[in-house]
Scaffold this active site. Structure first.
Site, PDB file in Angstrom:
ATOM      1  N   HIS A 147      44.124 -27.377  90.408  1.00 19.56           N
ATOM      2  CA  HIS A 147      44.138 -25.989  90.872  1.00 19.56           C
ATOM      3  C   HIS A 147      43.704 -25.918  92.337  1.00 19.56           C
ATOM      4  CE1 HIS A 147      43.072 -21.575  90.545  1.00 19.56           C
ATOM      5  NE2 HIS A 147      42.245 -21.962  91.509  1.00 19.56           N
ATOM      6  N   GLU A 148      42.593 -26.579  92.661  1.00 27.20           N
ATOM      7  CA  GLU A 148      42.056 -26.489  94.022  1.00 27.20           C
ATOM      8  C   GLU A 148      42.980 -27.148  95.048  1.00 27.20           C
ATOM      9  OE1 GLU A 148      39.797 -24.516  94.667  1.00 27.20           O
ATOM     10  OE2 GLU A 148      39.179 -24.182  92.593  1.00 27.20           O
ATOM     11  N   HIS A 151      45.688 -24.932  96.051  1.00 28.87           N
ATOM     12  CA  HIS A 151      45.375 -24.012  97.147  1.00 28.87           C
ATOM     13  C   HIS A 151      45.657 -24.659  98.501  1.00 28.87           C
ATOM     14  CE1 HIS A 151      43.800 -20.616  95.002  1.00 28.87           C
ATOM     15  NE2 HIS A 151      42.795 -21.276  94.465  1.00 28.87           N
ATOM     16  N   GLU A 216      45.839 -17.196  92.958  1.00 25.64           N
ATOM     17  CA  GLU A 216      45.043 -17.920  91.955  1.00 25.64           C
ATOM     18  C   GLU A 216      45.928 -18.328  90.776  1.00 25.64           C
ATOM     19  OE1 GLU A 216      41.905 -19.029  91.816  1.00 25.64           O
ATOM     20  OE2 GLU A 216      41.646 -18.422  93.894  1.00 25.64           O
TER      21      GLU A 216
END
Length: 320
Positions: A147-148, A151, A216
């Site tokens: 997930h990070e 980003h 997100e």
């Protein structure tokens, strides 16, 4: 690219463009209606220092301020988690066809992870030692870092800073109207439009929150689509994080300084504290929960149930 991921990407880009165009139309409309010669050149000259000192400097040096705020330090071979985290981040970077970002440890008890960086500081991911590393297993950490790194892959830090500048520009446009030389001529109308611009600058922050919620979800999809077993492991990881921090009960916005707010917007989960609940129970509740469209209206993260249900849809599409 999965259809869900494509919709999130296009939807967030469309929302960002709509925010920009709406703000530009408001400024242009007010200026044309007033017709008293502020001019876009004068406006840009007035606002350029705001852009330079607030946005670019924040982007360039924000990682160092974030590091101080969250007590981060670069992972070193002497850290007990070095081998595991270095291996996990290397794998996730390979899955995403990216250069491995620097790994940082945040010495806080809150279970979370976040991505940040700049051309000066480089790309970084940080995990909390006292929280995240204590409650998640290696596969769940891998999914969270998927997930990070999503980003970073999607340039969300830069996008959030750019789009977050729009309310600031609207505010200073209203400020410019208040102190323009034509105030004596149309004092009442100028004051009205100044107040409208300033009020809209605050209302636009809700569009920024909506934009961040979409990014997100896009990062969640990135983990599910690039990391093996990412959807399942991200689901349990999110449930454990939320159960430990209690964010299923609290979606309040806290007062934050400008630099740290960008990092918190890129947290894997909203970091407010609250009541602890068993993560397995939470996970089962979320899979079938009816979530109001406005459940996370004041939050920069989607409601956890919406995140889990989206991950479930991705798993179903992968199984077909």
């Amino acid at each position: 690219m999965d259809l869900i991921s494509a919709k999130l990407r296009l939807g967030s880009v469309a929302l960002g463009l709509a925010i920009f165009l709406l703000a530009a139309a408001i400024v242009y409309g007010i200026e044309q209606y007033m017709g008293y010669g502020i001019g876009f050149l004068a406006l840009l000259i007035f606002l350029l220092p705001v852009f330079i000192f607030i946005d670019i400097l924040q982007w360039l040096f924000g990682p160092y301020i974030i590091g101080m705020a969250y007590r981060t330090h670069k992972l070193s071979p002497s850290d007990p988690e070095y081998q595991m985290l270095d291996s996990v981040v290397t794998r996730v970077a390979i899955y995403n066809n990216m250069r491995k970002p620097d790994i940082y440890i945040a010495e806080v008890d809150m279970p979370n992870a976040f991505a940040y960086g700049s051309p000066i500081a480089g790309k970084r991911v940080a995990v909390t030692r006292g929280g995240l590393l204590r409650i998640l297993n290696e596969k769940e950490i891998e999914a969270v870092l998927g997930h990070e790194i999503g980003h970073l892959r999607h340039h969300d830090v830069e996008m959030l800073l750019a789009i977050g500048l729009i309310p600031t520009l609207l505010f200073y446009f209203g400020y410019l109207l208040l102190f323009s030389g034509s105030r004596e001529r149309n004092a009442g109308i100028v004051l009205l439009f100044a107040i409208i611009a300033i009020v809209l600058s605050f209302l636009f922050r809700f569009f920024i929150l909506a934009f961040n919620r979409m990014r997100e979800s896009y990062a969640d999809a990135n983990s599910a689509l690039t990391v093996p077993g990412g959807a399942d492991n991200l689901e349990t990881g999110l449930a454990k994080i939320v159960a430990a921090s209690g964010t299923h009960r609290l979606f309040r916005r806290r007062n934050r300084n400008t630099s740290s707010s960008v990092a918190e917007m890129l947290f894997i989960s909203n970091p407010d504290q609250g009541e602890i609940k068993d993560y397995r129970q939470l996970l089962e509740e979320w899979k079938t929960m009816k979530v109001s469209r406005f459940a996370a209206f004041f939050s920069d993260h989607p409601h956890p149930a919406k995140r889990i249900q989206m991950l479930e849809r991705i798993k179903q599409s992968q199984a077909q």
